[in-house]
Design a protein around this motif. Structure first.
Motif, PDB file in Angstrom:
ATOM      1  N   LEU A  16       0.830  -1.211   0.000  1.00  0.00           N
ATOM      2  CA  LEU A  16       0.000   0.000   0.000  1.00  0.00           C
ATOM      3  C   LEU A  16       0.866   1.264   0.000  1.00  0.00           C
ATOM      4  O   LEU A  16       0.544   2.240  -0.688  1.00  0.00           O
ATOM      5  CB  LEU A  16      -0.928  -0.014   1.212  1.00  0.00           C
ATOM      6  CG  LEU A  16      -2.019  -1.087   1.217  1.00  0.00           C
ATOM      7  CD1 LEU A  16      -2.795  -1.044   2.521  1.00  0.00           C
ATOM      8  CD2 LEU A  16      -2.951  -0.910   0.036  1.00  0.00           C
ATOM      9  N   PHE A  17       1.955   1.235   0.758  1.00  0.00           N
ATOM     10  CA  PHE A  17       2.851   2.398   0.774  1.00  0.00           C
ATOM     11  C   PHE A  17       3.482   2.617  -0.600  1.00  0.00           C
ATOM     12  O   PHE A  17       3.553   3.758  -1.091  1.00  0.00           O
ATOM     13  CB  PHE A  17       3.933   2.204   1.840  1.00  0.00           C
ATOM     14  CG  PHE A  17       5.026   3.222   1.779  1.00  0.00           C
ATOM     15  CD1 PHE A  17       4.810   4.515   2.243  1.00  0.00           C
ATOM     16  CD2 PHE A  17       6.270   2.897   1.258  1.00  0.00           C
ATOM     17  CE1 PHE A  17       5.819   5.467   2.190  1.00  0.00           C
ATOM     18  CE2 PHE A  17       7.281   3.837   1.199  1.00  0.00           C
ATOM     19  CZ  PHE A  17       7.053   5.123   1.664  1.00  0.00           C
ATOM     20  N   ALA A  19       2.309   1.625  -3.524  1.00  0.00           N
ATOM     21  CA  ALA A  19       1.281   2.065  -4.465  1.00  0.00           C
ATOM     22  C   ALA A  19       0.952   3.543  -4.281  1.00  0.00           C
ATOM     23  O   ALA A  19       0.719   4.269  -5.263  1.00  0.00           O
ATOM     24  CB  ALA A  19       0.020   1.213  -4.292  1.00  0.00           C
ATOM     25  N   LEU A  20       0.944   4.004  -3.020  1.00  0.00           N
ATOM     26  CA  LEU A  20       0.692   5.419  -2.768  1.00  0.00           C
ATOM     27  C   LEU A  20       1.830   6.293  -3.296  1.00  0.00           C
ATOM     28  O   LEU A  20       1.597   7.358  -3.874  1.00  0.00           O
ATOM     29  CB  LEU A  20       0.502   5.653  -1.269  1.00  0.00           C
ATOM     30  CG  LEU A  20       0.231   7.094  -0.825  1.00  0.00           C
ATOM     31  CD1 LEU A  20      -1.079   7.599  -1.424  1.00  0.00           C
ATOM     32  CD2 LEU A  20       0.200   7.194   0.693  1.00  0.00           C
ATOM     33  N   ARG A  21       3.062   5.826  -3.145  1.00  0.00           N
ATOM     34  CA  ARG A  21       4.197   6.601  -3.628  1.00  0.00           C
ATOM     35  C   ARG A  21       4.290   6.608  -5.154  1.00  0.00           C
ATOM     36  O   ARG A  21       4.883   7.516  -5.729  1.00  0.00           O
ATOM     37  CB  ARG A  21       5.490   6.041  -3.035  1.00  0.00           C
ATOM     38  CG  ARG A  21       5.648   6.311  -1.552  1.00  0.00           C
ATOM     39  CD  ARG A  21       5.721   7.791  -1.285  1.00  0.00           C
ATOM     40  NE  ARG A  21       6.903   8.364  -1.938  1.00  0.00           N
ATOM     41  CZ  ARG A  21       7.059   9.647  -2.209  1.00  0.00           C
ATOM     42  NH1 ARG A  21       6.089  10.507  -1.916  1.00  0.00           N
ATOM     43  NH2 ARG A  21       8.165  10.080  -2.795  1.00  0.00           N
ATOM     44  N   ILE A  23       1.875   7.169  -7.197  1.00  0.00           N
ATOM     45  CA  ILE A  23       1.058   8.267  -7.704  1.00  0.00           C
ATOM     46  C   ILE A  23       1.404   9.609  -7.068  1.00  0.00           C
ATOM     47  O   ILE A  23       0.918  10.651  -7.524  1.00  0.00           O
ATOM     48  CB  ILE A  23      -0.440   7.976  -7.503  1.00  0.00           C
ATOM     49  CG1 ILE A  23      -0.753   7.820  -6.021  1.00  0.00           C
ATOM     50  CG2 ILE A  23      -0.852   6.738  -8.276  1.00  0.00           C
ATOM     51  CD1 ILE A  23      -2.214   7.604  -5.716  1.00  0.00           C
ATOM     52  N   THR A  24       2.228   9.613  -6.030  1.00  0.00           N
ATOM     53  CA  THR A  24       2.577  10.872  -5.374  1.00  0.00           C
ATOM     54  C   THR A  24       4.027  11.278  -5.587  1.00  0.00           C
ATOM     55  O   THR A  24       4.386  12.411  -5.248  1.00  0.00           O
ATOM     56  CB  THR A  24       2.297  10.780  -3.861  1.00  0.00           C
ATOM     57  OG1 THR A  24       3.033   9.686  -3.303  1.00  0.00           O
ATOM     58  CG2 THR A  24       0.815  10.600  -3.600  1.00  0.00           C
ATOM     59  N   TYR A  34       9.175   2.591  -7.215  1.00  0.00           N
ATOM     60  CA  TYR A  34       8.140   2.227  -6.246  1.00  0.00           C
ATOM     61  C   TYR A  34       7.153   1.224  -6.846  1.00  0.00           C
ATOM     62  O   TYR A  34       6.644   0.337  -6.141  1.00  0.00           O
ATOM     63  CB  TYR A  34       7.395   3.471  -5.768  1.00  0.00           C
ATOM     64  CG  TYR A  34       8.110   4.233  -4.680  1.00  0.00           C
ATOM     65  CD1 TYR A  34       8.317   3.662  -3.432  1.00  0.00           C
ATOM     66  CD2 TYR A  34       8.583   5.517  -4.895  1.00  0.00           C
ATOM     67  CE1 TYR A  34       8.973   4.350  -2.423  1.00  0.00           C
ATOM     68  CE2 TYR A  34       9.245   6.220  -3.898  1.00  0.00           C
ATOM     69  CZ  TYR A  34       9.438   5.625  -2.665  1.00  0.00           C
ATOM     70  OH  TYR A  34      10.096   6.310  -1.668  1.00  0.00           O
ATOM     71  N   SER A 103     -13.825   1.656  -6.531  1.00  0.00           N
ATOM     72  CA  SER A 103     -13.765   1.059  -5.191  1.00  0.00           C
ATOM     73  C   SER A 103     -15.117   0.488  -4.783  1.00  0.00           C
ATOM     74  O   SER A 103     -15.193  -0.587  -4.189  1.00  0.00           O
ATOM     75  CB  SER A 103     -13.298   2.107  -4.178  1.00  0.00           C
ATOM     76  OG  SER A 103     -12.031   2.621  -4.525  1.00  0.00           O
TER      77      SER A 103
END
Length: 214
Positions: A16-17, A19-21, A23-24, A34, A103
């Protein structure tokens, strides 16, 4: 909590970390790295679920080929980051709406289950832990016998996408010096090379003029 559950939570948190990185991250190279980390954690989750073939295929295909290709392309291209982020806030509401819709669909499917499944979960679990069970063989039976037509439809869609990608890259550009093979075949030697006869007197006169100037 056993060690399998502990590894599951560790891999899930890292996934999850990552995947978040993806897109950020402001740097596209960091985003690709990432993404490779996310794929490795997903492969570890597949291995925990005793899907060895899917985990190894994810590592070999995506980490070993696709993501390395993406990384080289991103590093070789001169990408203007400011131009890419120009319309980020303008398209953010639409992106949030589509993400929320996706979702909700996933939650609805997982909440309702799969009513079309005909195999009992207990029987499937018992067969999975049998000594003579082969995950690769079971996956091949599902893909190429039970779900043959969906696999063929997906293959046709991928083929159309591949042909479309090749067609988009074959645009005619004015700054490239492309040569038509048909023109090369039809050309003659007289069209490419012309021999000019220079009179000796002209050469001698030119030599004399240079000597006088010297």
């Amino acid at each position: 909590m056993d060690f399998v559950s502990g590894f599951f939570y560790v891999f899930s948190v890292v996934l999850l970390f990552a995947a978040l990185r993806v897109i950020t991250a402001r740097n596209p190279v960091h985003a690709v790295l990432y993404l490779m980390l996310a794929f490795s954690q997903a492969a570890a989750l597949w291995l925990l679920l005793k899907a060895e073939f899917l985990g190894i295929a994810l590592v070999l295909v995506y980490l070993g080929a696709v993501m390395v290709l993406f990384l080289f392309v991103v590093m070789m291209l001169d990408i203007n980051i400011d131009a890419m982020r120009a319309g980020f806030w303008r398209h953010l509401p639409l992106a949030l709406l589509l993400g929320a819709l996706f979702s909700i669909e996933l939650i609805a499917v997982l909440w309702a289950g799969f009513p079309t499944a005909t195999v009992d979960a207990a029987v499937a679990t018992k067969a999975m832990h049998a000594p003579d069970h082969n995950n690769t063989h079971a996956l091949g039976v599902l893909l190429y016998r039970d779900y043959l037509y969906p696999i063929q439809v997906a293959a046709v869609i991928l083929l159309v996408a591949m042909v479309a990608a090749i067609a988009l890259t074959l645009r005619g550009r004015k700054d490239t010096k492309t040569i038509d093979p048909g023109v090369q075949v039809r050309v003659k030697a007289s069209d490419r090379l012309q021999v000019l006869r220079v009179p000796p007197a002209t050469v001698a006169a030119a030599d004399a003029a240079q000597e006088e100037q010297a």
